[in-house]
Write an enzyme that holds these catalytic residues in place. Structure first.
Site, PDB file in Angstrom:
ATOM      1  N   HIS A 299      74.806 -10.334-120.850  1.00  0.00           N
ATOM      2  CA  HIS A 299      75.888  -9.663-121.588  1.00  0.00           C
ATOM      3  C   HIS A 299      75.366  -8.751-122.697  1.00  0.00           C
ATOM      4  O   HIS A 299      76.142  -8.012-123.302  1.00  0.00           O
ATOM      5  CB  HIS A 299      76.842 -10.708-122.174  1.00  0.00           C
ATOM      6  N   ASP A 303      78.337  -5.423-119.408  1.00  0.00           N
ATOM      7  CA  ASP A 303      79.632  -5.896-119.873  1.00  0.00           C
ATOM      8  C   ASP A 303      80.453  -6.449-118.715  1.00  0.00           C
ATOM      9  O   ASP A 303      80.120  -6.265-117.538  1.00  0.00           O
ATOM     10  CB  ASP A 303      80.395  -4.757-120.543  1.00  0.00           C
TER      11      ASP A 303
END
Length: 327
Positions: A299, A303
């Site tokens: 992450h 995304d």
């Protein structure tokens, strides 16, 4: 006052009986088994003047090891007392297995990955019915012609490669605060070894191979991995990894990213399920072959939008497979 004094002396005597008048052998057992003073006070000594003997200690340990975890007695440990080691057990009931070198490397690699990457996992369920039907139709013909089996793995790999080409920011790695975007797709395939360990051979330049080439590469690398015949350059420089948790019966998984990559895909077990199908005559219930895909991604640089779109694109390529395709 006299009764209180007598009771206090009795407790002090019991403490002395359990902790002071012990043979060196008994003290050694107590130290090795991490038996706290509060436990010693519960043991009724069978020696002279209530002294705890070796037999008393061993009987206590044997009784303690036979408690199921949910029935094990709980005790409050005083602040000035060493906590009981709840993992301690009678050495006669425990086999100590030393990790081999490969297992130690895997353990360090996995821990480092969890520390380095911010892991997030997304899931999607894929209808694999067309692919199951197609493979059943051509597998015997393929084996006669090529001399080897065609599994679901290279078919899924083909869809993964197409999706990576569509979303190249999945095929990256991170170096400090920079993103390294790789032009070539070096596809890792996690492979279980007979020893129980795991190795990840890599299909180099996977984007240049057709389905036949991918099938041959998968079969070759898997066989040589199990026979310990891989070369060092065949297990390095991967840019994306796929692991098949379904081969062991799991329907999905949350795989750990293979550093320095930023994503890894887990393939679940293909299983028949009742599903709602849309037809020109309305919705109907049909039997379909379904599979979960699990994508773990870093992450820091991937995304949820990118991870989800990439996963959906793989599903799209699999579900739109041409059942009349020729190899």
């Amino acid at each position: 006052k006299e009764a209180f004094s007598k009771d206090k002396k009795q407790k002090l005597h019991q403490s002395d009986k359990n902790t002071s008048f012990l043979s060196p052998l008994v003290k050694n057992i107590i130290r090795k088994e991490n038996i706290a003073n509060s436990e010693l006070l519960q043991i009724n000594g069978s020696g002279n003047n209530g002294r705890i003997t070796k037999k008393d200690i061993l009987n206590y340990l044997n009784t303690k090891s036979n408690y199921p975890p949910q029935q094990a007695p709980t005790q409050k440990v005083p602040h000035n007392e060493t906590p009981i080691n709840i993992h301690s057990t009678n050495q006669n009931n425990t086999e100590v297995i030393e990790m081999d070198r490969m297992r130690k490397i895997i353990a360090k690699h996995m821990l480092a990955s969890k520390s380095i990457s911010a892991h997030v996992t997304s899931f999607v369920e894929v209808d694999m019915t067309k692919i199951v039907q197609w493979r059943n139709q051509i597998k015997d013909k393929f084996f006669k012609r090529e001399g080897q089996k065609i599994t679901y793995t290279p078919i899924i790999f083909e869809a993964v490669i197409k999706a990576i080409i569509d979303f190249p920011l999945i095929n990256i790695s991170v170096k400090e605060e920079s993103i390294l975007k790789h032009k070539n797709i070096h596809l890792g395939m996690a492979t279980a070894l007979p020893s129980g360990n795991l190795i990840v051979p890599v299909i180099q330049h996977a984007q240049e191979k057709n389905l036949l080439g991918l099938t041959k590469s998968v079969n070759d690398l898997a066989q040589r991995a199990r026979n310990n015949k891989l070369q060092p350059d065949e297990i390095s420089n991967g840019t994306f990894t796929v692991t098949n948790v379904g081969s062991f019966g799991s329907i999905m998984g949350t795989p750990i990213i293979n550093q320095p990559q930023v994503a890894i895909l887990a393939l679940g077990k293909i299983q028949k399920k009742p599903s709602v199908l849309e037809t020109e005559f309305g919705d109907v219930i049909g039997i379909r072959s379904k599979m979960f895909l699990s994508l773990s991604y870093d992450h820091r640089v991937v995304d949820g939008a990118l991870g989800g779109q990439f996963l959906q694109r793989i599903a799209h390529y699999l579900e739109s497979f041409d059942i009349n395709r020729e190899l």
